[in-house]
Design a protein around this motif. Sequence first.
Motif, PDB file in Angstrom:
ATOM      1  N   ALA A   1       7.141 -21.760  -1.344  1.00  0.00           N
ATOM      2  CA  ALA A   1       7.782 -23.162  -1.268  1.00  0.00           C
ATOM      3  C   ALA A   1       8.486 -23.137   0.118  1.00  0.00           C
ATOM      4  O   ALA A   1       8.436 -24.178   0.854  1.00  0.00           O
ATOM      5  N   SER A   2       9.161 -22.364   0.590  1.00  0.00           N
ATOM      6  CA  SER A   2       9.810 -22.194   1.949  1.00  0.00           C
ATOM      7  C   SER A   2       9.084 -22.480   3.050  1.00  0.00           C
ATOM      8  O   SER A   2       9.322 -22.950   3.847  1.00  0.00           O
ATOM      9  N   LEU A   3       7.852 -21.596   2.808  1.00  0.00           N
ATOM     10  CA  LEU A   3       6.928 -21.979   3.945  1.00  0.00           C
ATOM     11  C   LEU A   3       6.491 -23.348   4.095  1.00  0.00           C
ATOM     12  O   LEU A   3       6.119 -23.881   4.951  1.00  0.00           O
ATOM     13  N   ALA A   4       6.147 -23.828   2.813  1.00  0.00           N
ATOM     14  CA  ALA A   4       5.565 -25.207   2.727  1.00  0.00           C
ATOM     15  C   ALA A   4       6.537 -26.229   3.319  1.00  0.00           C
ATOM     16  O   ALA A   4       6.116 -26.909   4.173  1.00  0.00           O
ATOM     17  N   ARG A   5       7.950 -25.951   2.882  1.00  0.00           N
ATOM     18  CA  ARG A   5       8.984 -26.873   3.447  1.00  0.00           C
ATOM     19  C   ARG A   5       8.971 -26.748   5.178  1.00  0.00           C
ATOM     20  O   ARG A   5       9.256 -27.553   5.639  1.00  0.00           O
ATOM     21  N   HIS A   6       8.773 -25.522   5.514  1.00  0.00           N
ATOM     22  CA  HIS A   6       8.825 -25.267   6.937  1.00  0.00           C
ATOM     23  C   HIS A   6       7.697 -25.987   7.603  1.00  0.00           C
ATOM     24  O   HIS A   6       7.835 -26.443   8.559  1.00  0.00           O
TER      25      HIS A   6
ATOM     26  N   PHE B   1      -8.102 -22.391   0.345  1.00  0.00           N
ATOM     27  CA  PHE B   1      -8.242 -20.952   0.781  1.00  0.00           C
ATOM     28  C   PHE B   1      -6.885 -20.720   1.912  1.00  0.00           C
ATOM     29  O   PHE B   1      -6.351 -19.598   1.705  1.00  0.00           O
ATOM     30  N   LEU B   2      -6.488 -21.729   2.506  1.00  0.00           N
ATOM     31  CA  LEU B   2      -5.496 -21.565   3.235  1.00  0.00           C
ATOM     32  C   LEU B   2      -4.246 -21.626   2.484  1.00  0.00           C
ATOM     33  O   LEU B   2      -3.458 -20.831   2.758  1.00  0.00           O
ATOM     34  N   LEU B   3      -3.837 -22.270   1.535  1.00  0.00           N
ATOM     35  CA  LEU B   3      -2.855 -22.413   0.444  1.00  0.00           C
ATOM     36  C   LEU B   3      -2.740 -20.741   0.081  1.00  0.00           C
ATOM     37  O   LEU B   3      -1.551 -20.118  -0.192  1.00  0.00           O
ATOM     38  N   GLU B   4      -3.892 -20.233  -0.452  1.00  0.00           N
ATOM     39  CA  GLU B   4      -4.008 -18.866  -1.043  1.00  0.00           C
ATOM     40  C   GLU B   4      -3.512 -17.856   0.026  1.00  0.00           C
ATOM     41  O   GLU B   4      -2.754 -16.871  -0.223  1.00  0.00           O
ATOM     42  N   ALA B   5      -3.958 -18.111   1.376  1.00  0.00           N
ATOM     43  CA  ALA B   5      -3.593 -17.149   2.461  1.00  0.00           C
ATOM     44  C   ALA B   5      -1.976 -17.407   2.894  1.00  0.00           C
ATOM     45  O   ALA B   5      -1.595 -16.347   3.650  1.00  0.00           O
ATOM     46  N   MET B   6      -1.125 -17.997   2.422  1.00  0.00           N
ATOM     47  CA  MET B   6       0.131 -18.273   2.555  1.00  0.00           C
ATOM     48  C   MET B   6       0.713 -17.082   1.735  1.00  0.00           C
ATOM     49  O   MET B   6       1.924 -16.740   1.993  1.00  0.00           O
TER      50      MET B   6
ATOM     51  N   ARG C   1      13.124 -22.598   8.022  1.00  0.00           N
ATOM     52  CA  ARG C   1      12.578 -22.026   9.241  1.00  0.00           C
ATOM     53  C   ARG C   1      12.376 -20.510   8.783  1.00  0.00           C
ATOM     54  O   ARG C   1      13.345 -19.848   8.547  1.00  0.00           O
ATOM     55  N   VAL C   2      10.910 -20.312   8.442  1.00  0.00           N
ATOM     56  CA  VAL C   2      10.847 -18.972   7.839  1.00  0.00           C
ATOM     57  C   VAL C   2      10.735 -17.718   8.794  1.00  0.00           C
ATOM     58  O   VAL C   2      10.412 -17.964   9.909  1.00  0.00           O
ATOM     59  N   PRO C   3      11.283 -16.903   8.389  1.00  0.00           N
ATOM     60  CA  PRO C   3      11.275 -15.624   9.565  1.00  0.00           C
ATOM     61  C   PRO C   3       9.911 -14.998   9.711  1.00  0.00           C
ATOM     62  O   PRO C   3       9.015 -15.129   8.794  1.00  0.00           O
ATOM     63  N   THR C   4       9.569 -14.539  10.857  1.00  0.00           N
ATOM     64  CA  THR C   4       8.331 -13.982  11.146  1.00  0.00           C
ATOM     65  C   THR C   4       8.556 -12.513  11.321  1.00  0.00           C
ATOM     66  O   THR C   4       7.301 -11.902  11.872  1.00  0.00           O
TER      67      THR C   4
END
Lengths: 359, 472
Positions: free
Chosen positions: A346-351, A306-311, B118-121
């Motif tokens: 991907a960038s969110l996951a890396r973050h 659910f959380l992965l989908e919410a990304m 660092r993702v933008p918000t």
Amino acid sequence: MEDLARGIAEAGFRNSVIYVLLAVIAALFLGTVFFSVYAVLLRARHAIRDRRRAGLAAKWEVPLMLALADPERSEAVHALVEEKHRLRFVGFVLEYARRVRGEERAVLAALARPYLGLVAARADSRREEVRARAIQTLGTLGLPAHAARVIAGLDDPSPLVAMVAARALARRETPEYAGEVLRRLERFKGWDRRFLASMLAAMGPEVAGTLRLGLGDRRVEPWTRALLAEACAIQGDFLSADVAERVLRESEERELRLSALRLLVGVGRPDHAETVKALCRADDEVVRAQALHALGTVGGRDDVPFLLEAMYDPYPWAALHAARGALAAGGVESLRRLADSDDPRASLARHALGEADAA
Amino acid sequence: MIELMWAAIGAFNYVVLAYFVLLNSVYLGTSLFAFRALRKYAMRLKSLDLSDLVTSGGAPPITLIAPAYNEALTCVESVRSLLTIEYPDYEVIVVNDGSSDETLVRLTEAFELEPASRVPTAKLPTKPVRGVYRSRLHPSLWVIDKVNGGKADALNVGINHCYTPIFSAMDADSLLEPQALMRIVRPFLEDATTVAAGGILRIANGCVVSRGRVVEVRLPQSLLARFQVLEYLRVFLSGRMGWAALDATLIISGAFGIFRRATVVDAGGYATDTVGEDMELIVRLHRHCSEAGIPYRIQFVPDPVAWTECPESLAVLGRQRDRWQRGLFQTLTRHSRMLFRPTYGAAGMLAFPYFFFLEMLGPVIEFLGYLSFSITILAGRVDWLLVIAFLAVAVVLGGVLSLSAVALEELSFRRYPRLRDLFKLFGLAALENLGYRQLNTWWRVKGTYSALRRVEGWGKMTRVGFAVREGS
């Protein structure tokens, strides 16, 4: 004849203008002299005052330290305080008292006690800053003897004086005054909520029950309940988790919901996940983001998909909290796979993984 | 016909005099408000212990956003100073705005930067980001490398990557005093409706700097820089303090101010099509909040200090003033609907008209006044005694205003401890009106002309660097 009259009139006008200008120049010149002399006098006054204060500090410092080490020596300090310097001495003691607690503060309070009557008189000054300073001094050095005067400060028309009084009373060492502050929270509505919450939390675990009760009480104004939720969160009060969950089920008030969700981030349990999850689909993007944040900590592995989908959430904070939540809920491997892929997340996951590494 | 022309010139001379009287009356008025406000502020400081207030756990986290463009010589020292600020919870984001020198290399070496995510918000439109780096030595230090887009664009990138509720916009080459953040955040604690607060800018030329901190305050050597010291005292202590007392702050210096992030994002971030992005943002915040019915306050705090280097050559100073005037012109014409509109409160009814008529149009009136006065004198159609008397009034009034600013400094912060510096400031107050003021008027007229021609760009600004104490 007319020309002559006009000429005299014009000359008269010209002379009047010149006289006015001369008067203005004279006044302005006096202004320059005034400001120059004023600046020099201020400089001289400050220099004299600083020298005098340094002299007094040098005279009092060592005996004060000795008295702190051995309270029996307090009398020696009092002998050094001339009548005209009594208020200054209290100010001097106050500077030390702000930096110490417990036994040492008690010694300092005892040293200042004979002169606090002078300070109490200033608590009735017409100037709010003078009253605030007096209340601060009495609150730091004069409790419990001057408690009534400090409590009265909570109802002072000046918000500054009221806040100084609240901060003086809201201390772990003096839980007996907590009720006085809690009863008047509405007075501080203009102040920053986080700041107020930290002040309430500083009153220690003895007031946790009162905070919890207020949070769950529907008769209390939502603003106050939200503030109490924030204070519970700072205290890490696990017993308030069920109250927060009930608030989420019962209240539609946005700020209160957000504060309750923040509280659950720290103290929530898996049995709160369902309530939180319902808010992860809220139309309000800020509530949604905060709920995803909370779900990360109260949820479990089952919630990772659910959380992965919410990304994918278009609101950046919601997507970010979902990524953090997925990590907290145990989705490290899923996030790693995402991070190595060319998925838009991907960038969110890396973050999220990077944050965890840095922590 | 000629008589008509002389009548027109004569009438215009009276317009100039009226402008002069009005302008200086406003200056005197704000100075008086500033006296009262500063006294009150100094007493308030005593009653609420600052460090107690901020370190008690209630201090909001802050992100310092420092745009850097070709700052290879100073960036490491500046960032070091940012990392030693006394504040419980803050991050630093340096935005390298496509520097063509070694800014990024120097930062990478000094702080062991490594690529990070660092993702933008927020989604403020900006030039592309080329890379994000984080320091291995200081985890709270981030560097974002982007394609060049100007200061406003760099600030917007910083805002997009800011995770705290409050951010501070500053110049990468300014030196913040260690307690500056603690002091400037206070309005945000005391009033939850505060959306922005500005600090004071002081001239660092002549001061001794050690480890990124001003350790000895002195007046600069050059006369031009000294005039600017006096000017900054007048602008900040008399002007901005006075306007803040009226709740009508229209400018927060781009070198140091703090903002509520969400409000700035909602208002659209910094405008990238003006050279006065700092003033434009404040005016837009007024509009955004007033028009949306959001309760808000924009405040000025007189004791958080950012030290900055001022130009010491006429050419560079002229370019700076030209740019400031263009920024003022662009902002005021863009938001001219605020003029005399009660919807915008004191900002619309007092501050905006003042800036519009006296600061934006004033230099042109003043310059034309010098011309028409000169023509009238050359034609022998003027009473010399009157001319001399008027000039004397102008000079002495200018002196009174500057001296009142010096007195305000003595009343409040006394940053120039040497007595001889105080007397030098007195001398400068007398000298300033004999040449420096007229030069300023000329540069501002040029700036207005540039704005009308829609000239863009900042103009080349060269810096000498701070006087660094040996061994630091």
